[in-house]
Design a protein around this motif. Structure first.
Motif, mmCIF file in Angstrom:
data_model
loop_
_atom_site.group_PDB
_atom_site.id
_atom_site.type_symbol
_atom_site.label_atom_id
_atom_site.label_comp_id
_atom_site.label_asym_id
_atom_site.label_seq_id
_atom_site.Cartn_x
_atom_site.Cartn_y
_atom_site.Cartn_z
ATOM 1 N N UNK A 237 20.110 98.434 16.007
ATOM 2 C CA UNK A 237 19.069 97.547 15.483
ATOM 3 C C UNK A 237 19.418 96.074 15.632
ATOM 4 N N UNK A 238 20.513 95.763 16.306
ATOM 5 C CA UNK A 238 20.986 94.375 16.409
ATOM 6 C C UNK A 238 19.854 93.409 16.753
ATOM 7 N N UNK A 239 19.705 92.395 15.910
ATOM 8 C CA UNK A 239 18.669 91.385 16.110
ATOM 9 C C UNK A 239 17.322 91.773 15.537
ATOM 10 N N UNK A 240 17.180 93.035 15.114
ATOM 11 C CA UNK A 240 15.882 93.521 14.658
ATOM 12 C C UNK A 240 15.844 93.847 13.177
ATOM 13 N N UNK A 241 15.190 94.958 12.847
ATOM 14 C CA UNK A 241 14.964 95.337 11.454
ATOM 15 C C UNK A 241 15.432 96.766 11.219
ATOM 16 N N UNK A 242 16.142 96.974 10.102
ATOM 17 C CA UNK A 242 16.525 98.322 9.666
ATOM 18 C C UNK A 242 15.646 98.692 8.473
ATOM 19 N N UNK A 243 14.902 99.785 8.617
ATOM 20 C CA UNK A 243 14.018 100.249 7.540
ATOM 21 C C UNK A 243 14.634 101.481 6.886
ATOM 22 N N UNK A 244 15.040 101.338 5.629
ATOM 23 C CA UNK A 244 15.655 102.424 4.869
ATOM 24 C C UNK A 244 14.602 103.025 3.946
ATOM 25 N N UNK A 245 13.981 104.106 4.398
ATOM 26 C CA UNK A 245 12.940 104.755 3.608
ATOM 27 C C UNK A 245 13.577 105.673 2.569
ATOM 28 N N UNK A 246 12.927 105.798 1.407
ATOM 29 C CA UNK A 246 13.428 106.614 0.294
ATOM 30 C C UNK A 246 14.861 106.223 -0.056
ATOM 31 N N UNK A 247 15.080 104.929 -0.237
ATOM 32 C CA UNK A 247 16.414 104.405 -0.527
ATOM 33 C C UNK A 247 16.965 104.951 -1.838
ATOM 34 N N UNK A 248 16.081 105.352 -2.750
ATOM 35 C CA UNK A 248 16.529 105.888 -4.041
ATOM 36 C C UNK A 248 17.286 107.190 -3.930
ATOM 37 N N UNK A 249 17.188 107.869 -2.784
ATOM 38 C CA UNK A 249 17.873 109.147 -2.590
ATOM 39 C C UNK A 249 19.234 108.991 -1.912
ATOM 40 N N UNK A 250 19.641 107.758 -1.647
ATOM 41 C CA UNK A 250 20.945 107.544 -1.013
ATOM 42 C C UNK A 250 22.061 107.826 -2.012
ATOM 43 N N UNK A 251 23.096 108.527 -1.545
ATOM 44 C CA UNK A 251 24.206 108.877 -2.418
ATOM 45 C C UNK A 251 24.987 107.629 -2.850
ATOM 46 N N UNK A 252 25.497 107.609 -4.110
ATOM 47 C CA UNK A 252 26.210 106.431 -4.630
ATOM 48 C C UNK A 252 27.372 105.975 -3.756
ATOM 49 N N UNK A 253 28.119 106.908 -3.162
ATOM 50 C CA UNK A 253 29.268 106.517 -2.330
ATOM 51 C C UNK A 253 28.830 105.720 -1.110
ATOM 52 N N UNK A 254 27.684 106.067 -0.563
ATOM 53 C CA UNK A 254 27.159 105.349 0.594
ATOM 54 C C UNK A 254 26.520 104.026 0.172
ATOM 55 N N UNK A 255 25.994 103.987 -1.052
ATOM 56 C CA UNK A 255 25.401 102.744 -1.569
ATOM 57 C C UNK A 255 26.433 101.618 -1.575
ATOM 58 N N UNK A 256 27.678 101.942 -1.920
ATOM 59 C CA UNK A 256 28.740 100.923 -1.962
ATOM 60 C C UNK A 256 28.998 100.343 -0.575
ATOM 61 N N UNK A 257 28.978 101.177 0.451
ATOM 62 C CA UNK A 257 29.200 100.707 1.812
ATOM 63 C C UNK A 257 28.016 99.877 2.312
ATOM 64 N N UNK A 258 26.801 100.286 1.933
ATOM 65 C CA UNK A 258 25.619 99.516 2.315
ATOM 66 C C UNK A 258 25.639 98.144 1.651
ATOM 67 N N UNK A 259 26.107 98.090 0.412
ATOM 68 C CA UNK A 259 26.193 96.814 -0.304
ATOM 69 C C UNK A 259 27.096 95.838 0.451
ATOM 70 N N UNK A 260 28.204 96.336 0.990
ATOM 71 C CA UNK A 260 29.109 95.466 1.752
ATOM 72 C C UNK A 260 28.417 94.911 2.993
ATOM 73 N N UNK A 261 27.642 95.746 3.658
ATOM 74 C CA UNK A 261 26.920 95.284 4.849
ATOM 75 C C UNK A 261 25.947 94.170 4.471
ATOM 76 N N UNK A 262 25.237 94.354 3.374
ATOM 77 C CA UNK A 262 24.270 93.339 2.935
ATOM 78 C C UNK A 262 24.959 92.041 2.557
ATOM 79 N N UNK A 263 26.132 92.140 1.966
ATOM 80 C CA UNK A 263 26.839 90.936 1.507
ATOM 81 C C UNK A 263 27.549 90.211 2.642
ATOM 82 N N UNK A 264 28.114 90.964 3.594
ATOM 83 C CA UNK A 264 28.980 90.352 4.604
ATOM 84 C C UNK A 264 28.434 90.428 6.023
ATOM 85 N N UNK A 265 27.330 91.157 6.239
ATOM 86 C CA UNK A 265 26.734 91.342 7.570
ATOM 87 C C UNK A 265 27.737 91.921 8.566
ATOM 88 N N UNK A 266 28.581 92.813 8.084
ATOM 89 C CA UNK A 266 29.509 93.497 8.974
ATOM 90 C C UNK A 266 29.864 94.859 8.400
#
Length: 471
Positions: A237-266
């Protein structure tokens, strides 16, 4: 249609030999001896490819390359630079300004034909991609969306404003079938990211361990079946948009990794020791109330606030009944074209019932309902008789008694009151009797009456008592 090629070189022999070679290969060729002549031809014709000599009598070939590439952004001809005085610096400059390739003189005929063929194929693919983007942008243009309800008009205005900011994260909330993905695509195709990928993933449809590898990718040997490197959706998706549908069903362990991506863009691929930097916009959607999930401890509060920098809530269809009529017209026109039908509209009675129905599946359910009717029915007007039972039943006027008449009864035409009451009473007792397995005491409890009243009704209505258990 023949591909048109412009050859720009101050050496007559090279111009004519290239012209002979390319004309013989089936291309339409124009020749220019200097920059001025090339500019004149460029304004008169549309070229698919330009072969440009790096040194021209009146200008530098790089300057001509810049003109060709910036005259019509992203739509100019593919360009191949030619020179007898090649250097690394000049090659780097040419590629930096958009040249497809850089070749040194003298060159072989087969080499030229191959490079020209590859350049034209690449140009064709670019045109196809531009056309797809143009089509998608038109399809998901917020101005083309169907709504007259003030709530939705306001939502569309928010989408336009948010799309102008290419980086801000967006959380879209709404019931199933309200059009959350449609809004997400509008945000993408209205933004400056439109030419880059729109990557969608449903967090509810993929188990947590697989979802992680889908998002982040993995290195060879990261786990048993990882036989080769895989690029994750975030990279794609580089340069584009990532659409995470039904985000409420994401497991907590993966939520922590996604949070890092949002905070650091890496992020890191699974099994990797190095980070990958990305430039994407995150758009998430859910039909759940994330605040309640936070209270239950199944969704991270810090991730929630990272995702909802902008929050867009889509109201359900039952709260914007004004839109039902215009959506009906749109779907009828759509399926008239798709199914080769000539349905003219909806009767007033059917429209009233459709507007009273709660539409738990929202716009998706409305669309499916109209499609089903137009496939199965032959009439030019959709009437009450064509509507599915769930629409008829729940949309009938219930009045203060909370009941409705089946469709075959119409008080305006006259009804058998006593017969209808008897039939309905018999139906209720017999259904309760089946559920109770023939036990009178349980049947009476289900009907909220005592056993004496039940016996009286059975006798009055003529229901066979043999079907009850003997007590």
């Amino acid at each position: 249609m023949l591909n048109r090629i412009l050859i720009i070189d101050d050496e007559k022999l090279i111009r004519e030999s290239l012209s002979h070679l390319l004309t013989g290969a089936g291309y339409q060729v124009d020749l220019a001896a200097d920059g001025a002549q090339a500019k004149q031809l460029f304004t008169q014709h549309t070229y698919d490819l330009a072969l440009i000599d790096l040194r021209l009598p009146d200008c530098n070939g790089i300057e001509l390359l810049k003109i060709f590439k910036t005259a019509v952004p992203d739509q100019g001809p593919m360009c191949i630079m030619m020179t007898a005085y090649g250097s690394v610096d000049s090659a780097v400059q040419a590629m930096k300004h958009g040249a497809y390739d850089y070749i040194n003189k003298p060159f072989k005929s087969k080499e030229i034909l191959l490079i020209v063929k590859l350049a034209l194929e690449a140009g064709g693919l670019k045109r196809e991609v531009r056309q797809i983007i143009k089509t998608q942008a038109k399809k998901y243009n917020i101005n083309n969306m169907i709504a007259v309800d003030p709530l939705m008009i306001k939502t569309f205005e928010v989408v336009k404003k948010v799309a102008a900011n290419r980086d801000v994260s967006v959380l879209i909330q709404g019931e199933s079938g309200t059009g959350k993905e449609l809004i997400a695509k509008s945000l993408h195709y209205l933004s400056s990211r439109a030419a880059k990928p729109f990557v969608s993933i449903n967090c509810a449809s993929i188990p947590g361990n697989l979802l992680e590898s889908e998002l982040f990718g993995y290195e060879r040997g990261a786990f048993t079946d990882a036989k080769s490197r895989k690029h994750g959706l975030l990279e794609k998706a580089e340069g584009g948009t990532v659409f995470l549908d039904e985000i409420g069903d994401m497991e907590p362990s993966l939520q922590a990794k996604l949070l890092r991506v949002l905070e650091e863009s890496r992020f890191r691929r699974l099994g990797s020791v190095s980070d990958i930097t990305i430039d994407v916009r995150f758009v998430s959607a859910t039909n759940q109330i994330l605040e309640k999930l936070i209270e239950k401890g199944t969704f991270r509060e810090d991730l929630y606030y990272r995702l909802k920098v902008i929050n867009i809530t889509i109201p359900p269809l039952r709260e914007r009944k004004q839109d039902i009529e215009v959506l009906l017209k749109y779907f009828i026109d759509h399926f008239n074209s798709k199914l080769n039908r000539q349905v003219k509209g909806v009767s007033p009675g059917a429209l009233s019932l459709l507007q009273q129905y709660r539409w738990p599946g929202n716009i998706r359910e409305l669309k499916n309902t109209i499609e089903r009717i137009m496939i199965l029915e032959d009439d030019e007007i959709i009437t009450e008789e064509h509507l599915p039972l769930e629409v008829i039943s729940s949309s009938r006027e219930k009045g203060k008694y909370g009941v409705f008449l089946p469709r075959e009864y119409d008080i305006r035409q006259g009804i058998d009151f006593n017969g209808l009451v008897k039939s309905f009473s018999s139906y209720l007792i017999e259904e309760a009797m089946k559920i109770a397995g023939g036990n009178k005491a349980k049947t009476a409890r289900l009907l909220s009456m005592d056993r004496g009243t039940l016996r009286y009704q059975i006798k009055k209505l003529g229901i066979e008592e043999e079907v009850f258990d003997q007590e």
